[in-house]
Design an enzyme around this catalytic site. Structure first.
Site, PDB file in Angstrom:
ATOM      1  N   GLY A 163     -83.824   3.297 -10.220  1.00  0.00           N
ATOM      2  CA  GLY A 163     -83.040   3.502 -11.444  1.00  0.00           C
ATOM      3  C   GLY A 163     -81.833   4.342 -11.116  1.00  0.00           C
ATOM      4  O   GLY A 163     -80.789   3.829 -10.704  1.00  0.00           O
ATOM      5  N   PHE A 213     -84.264  -4.210 -17.225  1.00  0.00           N
ATOM      6  CA  PHE A 213     -83.303  -3.600 -18.158  1.00  0.00           C
ATOM      7  C   PHE A 213     -81.888  -4.150 -17.975  1.00  0.00           C
ATOM      8  O   PHE A 213     -80.945  -3.376 -17.847  1.00  0.00           O
ATOM      9  CB  PHE A 213     -83.284  -2.075 -18.002  1.00  0.00           C
ATOM     10  N   ASP A 273     -66.166   3.370 -11.768  1.00  0.00           N
ATOM     11  CA  ASP A 273     -64.936   4.074 -12.155  1.00  0.00           C
ATOM     12  C   ASP A 273     -64.316   3.423 -13.392  1.00  0.00           C
ATOM     13  O   ASP A 273     -63.611   4.065 -14.171  1.00  0.00           O
ATOM     14  CB  ASP A 273     -63.908   4.043 -11.012  1.00  0.00           C
ATOM     15  N   GLU A 318     -75.704   3.202 -17.179  1.00  0.00           N
ATOM     16  CA  GLU A 318     -74.517   3.494 -16.338  1.00  0.00           C
ATOM     17  C   GLU A 318     -74.601   4.903 -15.738  1.00  0.00           C
ATOM     18  O   GLU A 318     -73.586   5.539 -15.480  1.00  0.00           O
ATOM     19  CB  GLU A 318     -73.212   3.330 -17.120  1.00  0.00           C
ATOM     20  N   THR A 321     -80.601  -2.054 -11.892  1.00  0.00           N
ATOM     21  CA  THR A 321     -81.904  -1.388 -11.979  1.00  0.00           C
ATOM     22  C   THR A 321     -83.071  -2.305 -11.566  1.00  0.00           C
ATOM     23  O   THR A 321     -83.087  -3.487 -11.904  1.00  0.00           O
ATOM     24  CB  THR A 321     -82.113  -0.882 -13.421  1.00  0.00           C
ATOM     25  N   GLU A 322     -84.024  -1.703 -10.861  1.00  0.00           N
ATOM     26  CA  GLU A 322     -85.235  -2.423 -10.416  1.00  0.00           C
ATOM     27  C   GLU A 322     -86.459  -1.571 -10.748  1.00  0.00           C
ATOM     28  O   GLU A 322     -86.311  -0.373 -11.041  1.00  0.00           O
ATOM     29  CB  GLU A 322     -85.182  -2.623  -8.890  1.00  0.00           C
ATOM     30  N   PRO A 323     -87.666  -2.139 -10.671  1.00  0.00           N
ATOM     31  CA  PRO A 323     -88.856  -1.344 -10.980  1.00  0.00           C
ATOM     32  C   PRO A 323     -88.932  -0.059 -10.141  1.00  0.00           C
ATOM     33  O   PRO A 323     -89.356   0.978 -10.625  1.00  0.00           O
ATOM     34  CB  PRO A 323     -90.010  -2.295 -10.651  1.00  0.00           C
ATOM     35  N   GLY A 324     -88.447  -0.093  -8.911  1.00  0.00           N
ATOM     36  CA  GLY A 324     -88.521   1.118  -8.071  1.00  0.00           C
ATOM     37  C   GLY A 324     -87.176   1.792  -7.869  1.00  0.00           C
ATOM     38  O   GLY A 324     -87.018   2.600  -6.958  1.00  0.00           O
TER      39      GLY A 324
HETATM   40  C1  LIG Z   1     -81.494  -0.414 -23.224  1.00  0.00           C
HETATM   41  C2  LIG Z   1     -81.199  -0.304 -21.761  1.00  0.00           C
HETATM   42  C3  LIG Z   1     -80.214  -1.108 -21.223  1.00  0.00           C
HETATM   43  C4  LIG Z   1     -79.941  -1.028 -19.853  1.00  0.00           C
HETATM   44  N1  LIG Z   1     -78.998  -1.881 -19.317  1.00  0.00           N
HETATM   45  C5  LIG Z   1     -78.856  -1.928 -17.968  1.00  0.00           C
HETATM   46  C6  LIG Z   1     -78.009  -2.918 -17.367  1.00  0.00           C
HETATM   47  O1  LIG Z   1     -77.332  -3.701 -18.044  1.00  0.00           O
HETATM   48  N2  LIG Z   1     -77.980  -2.988 -16.022  1.00  0.00           N
HETATM   49  C7  LIG Z   1     -78.704  -2.144 -15.226  1.00  0.00           C
HETATM   50  O2  LIG Z   1     -78.648  -2.281 -14.018  1.00  0.00           O
HETATM   51  N3  LIG Z   1     -79.496  -1.184 -15.769  1.00  0.00           N
HETATM   52  C8  LIG Z   1     -79.588  -1.056 -17.114  1.00  0.00           C
HETATM   53  N4  LIG Z   1     -80.409  -0.116 -17.660  1.00  0.00           N
HETATM   54  C9  LIG Z   1     -81.139   0.802 -16.805  1.00  0.00           C
HETATM   55  C10 LIG Z   1     -80.539   2.183 -16.782  1.00  0.00           C
HETATM   56  O3  LIG Z   1     -79.306   2.179 -16.109  1.00  0.00           O
HETATM   57  C11 LIG Z   1     -81.577   3.102 -16.124  1.00  0.00           C
HETATM   58  O4  LIG Z   1     -82.641   3.262 -17.056  1.00  0.00           O
HETATM   59  C12 LIG Z   1     -81.007   4.452 -15.745  1.00  0.00           C
HETATM   60  O5  LIG Z   1     -80.129   4.303 -14.670  1.00  0.00           O
HETATM   61  C13 LIG Z   1     -82.096   5.472 -15.375  1.00  0.00           C
HETATM   62  O6  LIG Z   1     -82.977   4.937 -14.452  1.00  0.00           O
HETATM   63  P1  LIG Z   1     -84.567   5.034 -14.688  1.00  0.00           P
HETATM   64  O7  LIG Z   1     -84.840   4.543 -16.050  1.00  0.00           O
HETATM   65  O8  LIG Z   1     -85.252   4.371 -13.543  1.00  0.00           O
HETATM   66  O9  LIG Z   1     -84.870   6.588 -14.663  1.00  0.00           O
HETATM   67  P2  LIG Z   1     -85.147   7.518 -13.396  1.00  0.00           P
HETATM   68  O10 LIG Z   1     -84.120   7.297 -12.349  1.00  0.00           O
HETATM   69  O11 LIG Z   1     -86.566   7.358 -13.004  1.00  0.00           O
HETATM   70  O12 LIG Z   1     -84.910   8.946 -14.023  1.00  0.00           O
HETATM   71  C14 LIG Z   1     -85.839   9.556 -14.925  1.00  0.00           C
HETATM   72  C15 LIG Z   1     -85.284  10.913 -15.340  1.00  0.00           C
HETATM   73  O13 LIG Z   1     -85.096  11.743 -14.179  1.00  0.00           O
HETATM   74  C16 LIG Z   1     -83.746  12.180 -14.066  1.00  0.00           C
HETATM   75  N5  LIG Z   1     -83.346  12.210 -12.662  1.00  0.00           N
HETATM   76  C17 LIG Z   1     -83.457  11.223 -11.754  1.00  0.00           C
HETATM   77  N6  LIG Z   1     -82.951  11.600 -10.553  1.00  0.00           N
HETATM   78  C18 LIG Z   1     -82.513  12.879 -10.724  1.00  0.00           C
HETATM   79  C19 LIG Z   1     -81.880  13.836  -9.855  1.00  0.00           C
HETATM   80  N7  LIG Z   1     -81.615  13.551  -8.591  1.00  0.00           N
HETATM   81  N8  LIG Z   1     -81.578  15.045 -10.381  1.00  0.00           N
HETATM   82  C20 LIG Z   1     -81.849  15.348 -11.680  1.00  0.00           C
HETATM   83  N9  LIG Z   1     -82.461  14.488 -12.535  1.00  0.00           N
HETATM   84  C21 LIG Z   1     -82.767  13.270 -12.060  1.00  0.00           C
HETATM   85  C22 LIG Z   1     -82.939  11.141 -14.845  1.00  0.00           C
HETATM   86  O14 LIG Z   1     -81.719  11.687 -15.312  1.00  0.00           O
HETATM   87  C23 LIG Z   1     -83.902  10.798 -15.983  1.00  0.00           C
HETATM   88  O15 LIG Z   1     -83.776  11.762 -17.007  1.00  0.00           O
HETATM   89  C24 LIG Z   1     -80.664  -0.125 -19.032  1.00  0.00           C
HETATM   90  C25 LIG Z   1     -81.641   0.703 -19.599  1.00  0.00           C
HETATM   91  C26 LIG Z   1     -81.922   0.611 -20.929  1.00  0.00           C
HETATM   92  C27 LIG Z   1     -82.991   1.487 -21.502  1.00  0.00           C
END
Ligand SMILES: Cc1cc2nc3c(=O)[nH]c(=O)nc-3n(C[C@H](O)[C@H](O)[C@H](O)COP(=O)(O)OP(=O)(O)OC[C@H]3O[C@@H](n4cnc5c(N)ncnc54)[C@H](O)[C@@H]3O)c2cc1C
Length: 402
Positions: A141, A166, A254, A379, A136-139
């Site tokens: 997820g 994160f 997987d 995940e 994950t990156e700021p831009g």
């Molecule tokens: C406590 C914690 C631990 C974490 N640990 C890790 C880690 O170890 N490594 C890592 O890389 N990341 C980690 N993460 C990041 C996590 O994987 C991301 O937060 C997650 O993938 C969602 O990305 P985002 O927060 O940018 O949300 P966004 O991608 O911005 O999504 C926001 C909302 O929109 C929905 N959405 C987005 N795209 C679509 C679509 N095409 N169709 C329908 N709905 C959609 C999403 O389901 C979500 O509800 C962690 C996060 C937290 C909070």
């Protein structure tokens, strides 16, 4: 598929349950209150787990979740291997405490990533390394193809630049498996994963998150500025295979998604078990009675138990398929979607069923409801898992179905 726990894993499951009950539960609330404090009790436990796993082909823990080794066993018939044993262990340990499991040394999701895609030399080099996973990156997820962190080849090194947020265990682990692109112009196919050890110049932890739940686990932001990583730390194949696309790094999921689903199954079971105990004090819980003849609380519990069982079976299937080298991306997403949603519902409903008791800190029910939320987010969120399943069922690519 035989639905009973394989005989050879019963000992492991029993040991994991003992650990959950006797090590995790007693310190659960302490580290829920002391966010960012390292649970030092885990050092001894991790050493014990290493000892238990040494030389065992069917060990508990993230490192055993791999498709490796399944091929040669295939001729001998159905195999119950590392994915299933890791999953069964995770389910039991998360019955104890999800946050503490996530904080366990050498049990990071990066370890599962290494186990899934590393070559034999890398497996040997990184044995014993505690690895977090940074996608994950700021831009970026949910859309992991939008990764902006770059890796540029320079002699026998890659130079990494970018920012990761994160990262679970990002500050405490020995190393981080970082997803970066070799060429932004080539899209998904150019994304590779690199093992970056803490202490590598150019890598720095910039922030620790304060969270709703899993407070025992640290969640870090990490920046990479001209960070030079040995070329041998690129996991898997360094070639950009446009045909295979994202497949290389995505294989990690997987193996890891069933594990996260297993965490959800574990914490949901904790809530169900405690709620059953509490309800037994006020109702009979006679499972032979028809649903319409029992109280609303009993009927709700039975429905939650049925949902939980469905989540558990789907999760076991996804891991079992990985052990048997069957393509399981769809099933891994089905399991993660079902188990994440069920755990959220079960843990919150159990707070409701236990009334004021469920909401207070004398019980762990309210904590489990907070801890479970993340399991439907990281995940890949609920929505993203459903999207992946829909793509697989309809035969659509990610550009055709967004
Ligand atoms: C406590 C914690 C631990 C974490 N640990 C890790 C880690 O170890 N490594 C890592 O890389 N990341 C980690 N993460 C990041 C996590 O994987 C991301 O937060 C997650 O993938 C969602 O990305 P985002 O927060 O940018 O949300 P966004 O991608 O911005 O999504 C926001 C909302 O929109 C929905 N959405 C987005 N795209 C679509 C679509 N095409 N169709 C329908 N709905 C959609 C999403 O389901 C979500 O509800 C962690 C996060 C937290 C909070």
């Amino acid at each position: 598929m035989n639905l009973e726990t394989p005989k050879k894993f019963r000992g492991l499951v029993n040991q994991a349950h003992q650990v959950a009950e006797n090590y995790f539960r007693p310190i659960s609330r302490k580290y829920d209150k002391a966010e960012h404090a390292y649970p030092k009790e885990l050092d001894l436990l991790a050493a014990l787990l290493d000892g238990m796993n040494a030389g065992s082909p069917d060990a508990i823990g993230a490192t055993s979740a791999s498709k490796r080794g399944a091929a040669q066993e295939q001729q001998e018939g159905v195999r119950n291997g590392g994915n299933l044993s890791a999953l069964l262990g995770v389910m039991e340990l998360c019955w104890g405490d999800v946050g503490l499991l996530l904080a366990m040394p050498r049990q990071g999701l990066g370890n599962a990533a290494i186990a899934a895609v590393a070559n034999d030399q890398q497996l040997e080099r990184f044995a014993g390394t505690w690895a977090a996973m940074a996608i994950t990156e700021p831009g970026c997820g949910s859309d992991s193809a939008a990764i902006r962190t770059t890796a540029v080849k320079d002699g026998d090194h890659y130079v990494l630049n970018g920012e990761k947020i994160f990262v679970t265990s990002g500050a405490r682990a020995d190393a981080v498996v970082v997803w970066a692109t070799l060429d932004k112009g080539l899209g998904r196919a150019a994304i590779k994963s690199f093992v970056v050890e803490h202490g590598t110049p150019g890598m720095s932890v910039t922030r620790l998150e304060k969270k709703l739940g899993i407070k025992a686990s640290d969640t870090a932001s990490i920046s990479f500025s001209d960070c030079r990583v040995p070329a041998a730390n690129l996991l898997g194949n360094p070639q950009i295979d446009v045909q295979k696309g994202f497949a290389g790094v995505m294989e990690t999921f997987d193996n890891t998604r069933p594990l996260v689903a297993g965490m959800a199954v574990g914490v949901a079971k904790a809530s169900l078990d405690r709620t059953r105990e509490l309800l037994r004090k006020v109702c009979t819980l006679d499972y032979r009675k028809p649903l319409l003849a029992v109280s609303h609380a009993e009927a709700t519990l039975y429905r939650l138990e049925a949902e939980w069982e469905a989540a558990r079976l789907l999760t076991l299937k996804a891991a079992w398929m990985a052990d048997n080298k069957l393509p399981n991306s769809k099933e891994a997403s089905i399991a993660k979607a079902k188990a994440g949603r069920v755990a959220n519902e079960v843990t919150l409903k159990c707070v409701e069923l236990a009334g004021a008791l469920g909401y207070g800190e004398d019980e762990l029910l309210e904590k489990w409801a907070r801890d479970s939320k993340i399991l439907d987010i990281f995940e890949g969120t609920q929505q993203i898992q459903l999207l992946i399943v829909a793509r697989r069922l309809l035969g659509k690519s990610s550009s055709e179905l967004k």
